[in-house]
Motif scaffolding. Structure first.
Motif, short mmCIF file in Angstrom:
data_model
loop_
_atom_site.label_atom_id
_atom_site.label_comp_id
_atom_site.label_asym_id
_atom_site.label_seq_id
_atom_site.Cartn_x
_atom_site.Cartn_y
_atom_site.Cartn_z
N SER A 79 -53.89 105.71 -32.10
CA SER A 79 -53.71 105.40 -31.69
C SER A 79 -51.89 104.13 -31.41
CB SER A 79 -54.83 104.28 -31.98
OG SER A 79 -55.64 103.70 -31.46
N THR A 80 -51.83 104.49 -32.92
CA THR A 80 -50.20 103.93 -33.68
C THR A 80 -48.80 104.54 -32.83
OG1 THR A 80 -51.14 103.51 -35.82
CG2 THR A 80 -48.31 103.12 -35.19
N LYS B 19 -49.60 106.26 -30.29
CA LYS B 19 -50.06 105.78 -28.43
C LYS B 19 -49.58 104.53 -27.98
CE LYS B 19 -52.70 110.14 -26.83
NZ LYS B 19 -54.06 110.13 -27.96
N SER B 20 -49.14 103.40 -28.83
CA SER B 20 -49.27 102.47 -29.05
C SER B 20 -47.31 101.48 -29.36
CB SER B 20 -50.04 101.65 -28.56
OG SER B 20 -49.38 99.82 -28.89
N GLY C 38 -46.63 104.47 -23.64
CA GLY C 38 -47.53 102.84 -24.23
C GLY C 38 -46.53 101.96 -24.90
N ARG D 44 -53.85 97.16 -16.16
CA ARG D 44 -51.61 97.13 -16.01
C ARG D 44 -51.86 98.28 -15.71
NH1 ARG D 44 -50.84 97.32 -22.61
NH2 ARG D 44 -48.98 98.56 -21.97
N PRO E 184 -48.99 102.83 -18.05
CA PRO E 184 -49.68 103.52 -19.41
C PRO E 184 -50.84 104.08 -19.49
CG PRO E 184 -50.03 100.82 -18.28
CD PRO E 184 -49.62 100.94 -17.92
N PRO E 185 -51.57 104.84 -19.57
CA PRO E 185 -53.02 105.37 -19.45
C PRO E 185 -53.98 104.07 -19.28
CG PRO E 185 -51.42 106.11 -21.81
CD PRO E 185 -50.72 105.24 -21.08
N GLN F 53 -54.74 102.24 -22.15
CA GLN F 53 -53.70 102.02 -23.31
C GLN F 53 -54.02 100.54 -23.92
OE1 GLN F 53 -51.20 102.61 -23.39
NE2 GLN F 53 -50.55 101.82 -25.09
N PHE G 95 -56.96 100.04 -25.41
CA PHE G 95 -57.71 100.39 -26.60
C PHE G 95 -56.77 100.86 -27.83
CE2 PHE G 95 -60.72 101.23 -23.47
CZ PHE G 95 -62.12 99.81 -24.30
N TYR G 96 -55.43 101.68 -27.24
CA TYR G 96 -54.66 101.80 -28.56
C TYR G 96 -53.75 100.77 -29.13
CZ TYR G 96 -55.22 106.66 -25.50
OH TYR G 96 -55.99 107.43 -25.12
N ASP G 97 -53.84 100.05 -28.28
CA ASP G 97 -52.82 98.78 -28.37
C ASP G 97 -53.99 97.95 -29.97
OD1 ASP G 97 -51.35 99.09 -27.31
OD2 ASP G 97 -51.72 96.87 -25.49
N PHE H 4 -56.96 98.92 -31.19
CA PHE H 4 -56.72 99.92 -32.79
C PHE H 4 -55.30 99.99 -33.78
CE2 PHE H 4 -60.41 101.83 -30.18
CZ PHE H 4 -60.93 101.11 -31.25
N LYS H 5 -53.97 100.27 -32.57
CA LYS H 5 -52.60 100.36 -33.58
C LYS H 5 -52.79 98.74 -34.69
CE LYS H 5 -49.33 98.27 -31.89
NZ LYS H 5 -48.61 97.89 -31.52
N LEU H 6 -52.98 97.69 -33.85
CA LEU H 6 -52.95 97.08 -34.49
C LEU H 6 -53.43 96.43 -35.35
CD1 LEU H 6 -52.03 94.37 -31.36
CD2 LEU H 6 -50.79 94.75 -33.57
#
Ligand code: SF4
Lengths: 146, 323
Positions: free
Chosen positions: A9-10, A12-13, A45, B35, B47-48, B51, B53-55, B57-59
């Motif tokens: 995810s990192t 991709k965003s 992203g 979005r 964005p996919p 997106q 979800f990615y945001d 998990f990244k955070l």
């Protein structure tokens, strides 16, 4: 598995925070052009974040003037780990046409670790996208090492 | 034994459907669809779909910074409170005929609980000690007050319409309203309810803080406003709350005005309700987002207290005369 998910995810965003350290505005306009419908980096992203606390990638433009140096460094230090620092344009790398001026502190790499340099005055949108994608890969690596 | 089973059943409601897991997946998916739609309307690739979800998990994987000026506990707990309140709201909102929790006056419970995420965000922002957050929270408060009056009027109109049809005066139970619609068809088909439905649809972007009513989170002028100091996992929860709020408000719209469309099988109805939510989002959130620019805070206030409240009031008067 959760770690893998976060790592993926990192990459991709990545959210961008843009710092202008005395740029001529050429690079700033090009960075915004990359977000327009024609190039649309949001499909990868990317998003402009409003606050350095929410950013992953810091994009620095301009020749780092003496007035802005402290501000640039303090803004960069507010970005949470893992973070990536990208210089954009020739200015923050060498000083470009402003080199030798009493008020210019470039290169930025004297003060902080820079991960990606995007060369050009101003860089082409394709080059900017390429540089930003490289930065996401570095970001993912850094996350893996955390 | 039965007590144990009922306990297990309620735990299932809270954790899986229509509680936490359902909110998590459907809320983030709905935001992703929103979005994507906005991007397509602006001729972008966008964005996919996954997106958000990615945001999220990244955070979750980022460092969490607590500013030195912040009061630590409030700063970190506020996002959780807001999210928990929204999950509870979702439990009260019926999906076609089925609702996990029912009550005599659950409309009033929903009305109060819907306020809590905004209040939690305000609390967290004021605990962060940032001047940008200060500006953001004052704007958020005005937006909340602006949306509250028309929302109350809409709910009153619906309560009166259903109440007078059932002969009980005012009907303040959403599950009752949902059951009424299953038997008598959707409320949107009644002429008196059309202005109220329109008013509620116009409230949705304001409640969810979407364009053009995102004055409180103006990222270009006040550094994301209330979330200026948030990073890492607390910010992820705020983003999640934002996404779930879109789901909650649109599914409340569906429950109030488009109820009664379904088959009676809970799982199928869930899919149908989600599809209706997507349609409502596309029409009243994505489309509005794509064609408008951000309003000033006094314009937001004026708009809600004149145009939208006026529509809701028309509906209330019509419902009073039994149309
Ligand atoms: S690199 Fe060129 S375009 Fe970019 S800020 Fe410097 S002078 Fe301007």
């Amino acid at each position: 598995m959760f770690k893998k998910l976060i790592e993926e995810s990192t990459a991709k965003s990545p959210w961008l925070f843009h710092i202008n350290s005395g740029s001529c505005n050429g690079c700033d306009i090009e960075l915004v052009a990359v977000l327009t419908p024609r190039y649309d980096v949001e499909r990868l992203g990317f998003k402009l974040a409003g606050s350095p606390r929410q950013a992953d990638i810091v994009v620095v433009t301009g020749p780092v003037t003496r007035q802005s140096l402290d501000r640039v460094l303090s803004a960069i230090s507010q970005v949470p780990e893992p973070r990536c620092i990208v210089t954009m344009g020739s200015c923050p790398q060498s000083g470009n046409v402003f080199k030798g001026s009493y008020s210019v502190c470039a290169p930025l790499s004297k003060y902080v670790h820079v991960d990606v340099d995007i060369a050009g005055c101003a860089p082409k949108p394709e080059a900017i996208i390429d540089g930003l994608v490289k930065a996401t890969e570095i970001l993912k690596e850094k996350r893996g090492q955390m | 034994m039965t007590v144990f089973l009922t306990g297990l059943q309620y735990l299932g409601y809270i954790l899986i459907f229509p509680g936490f897991l359902f909110c998590f997946f459907c809320g983030l998916l709905l935001t992703g669809i929103d979005r994507k739609l906005v991007a397509r309307m602006q001729k972008r690739v966008g964005p996919p779909l996954l997106q958000p979800f990615y945001d999220f998990f990244k955070l979750c994987g980022k460092e969490t910074i607590v500013p030195a000026a912040a009061s630590r506990t409030t700063f970190l707990v506020a996002p959780l409170v807001g999210f928990a309140a929204l999950v509870v709201v979702q439990l009260f909102i019926p999906i076609c005929g089925f609702s996990a929790f029912t009550g005599m006056a659950d409309i009033i419970v929903i009305l109060y609980l819907l306020l809590i995420p905004a209040l939690a965000a305000i609390l967290g922002a004021s605990a962060s000690g940032s001047p940008y957050a200060g500006v953001g929270l004052s704007r958020e408060m005005v937006t909340v007050i602006a949306c509250e009056l028309p929302l109350v009027l809409v709910l009153l109109a619906v309560a009166k319409a259903v109440g007078s049809a059932l002969g009980t005066g005012l009907c303040f139970s959403v599950s009752e309203i949902a059951r009424y619609q299953v038997e008598n068809g959707s409320l949107i088909t009644r002429p008196s309810m059309i202005p109220a439905a329109l008013a509620f649809a116009l409230i949705i972007p304001g409640e969810t803080g979407s364009h053009p009513f995102d004055t409180a989170e103006a990222e270009t002028e006040i550094c994301e406003g209330m979330h200026a100091e948030y990073s890492g996992a607390p910010l992820a929860i705020f983003k999640l709350t934002h996404a779930v709020k879109l789901l909650t408000v649109t599914s409340l719209f569906v429950a109030l005005f488009l109820g009664g469309i379904g088959t009676g099988i809970a799982a199928v109805d869930g899919v149908i309700v989600f599809a209706l939510c997507v349609i409502v989002t596309a029409l009243f959130v994505s489309f509005v987002h794509a064609v408008t620019a951000r309003l000033k805070i006094e314009q937001v206030f004026k708009y809600y207290w004149t145009v939208v409240s006026g529509l809701a009031l028309v509906s209330l008067v019509l419902a009073w005369y039994g149309l």
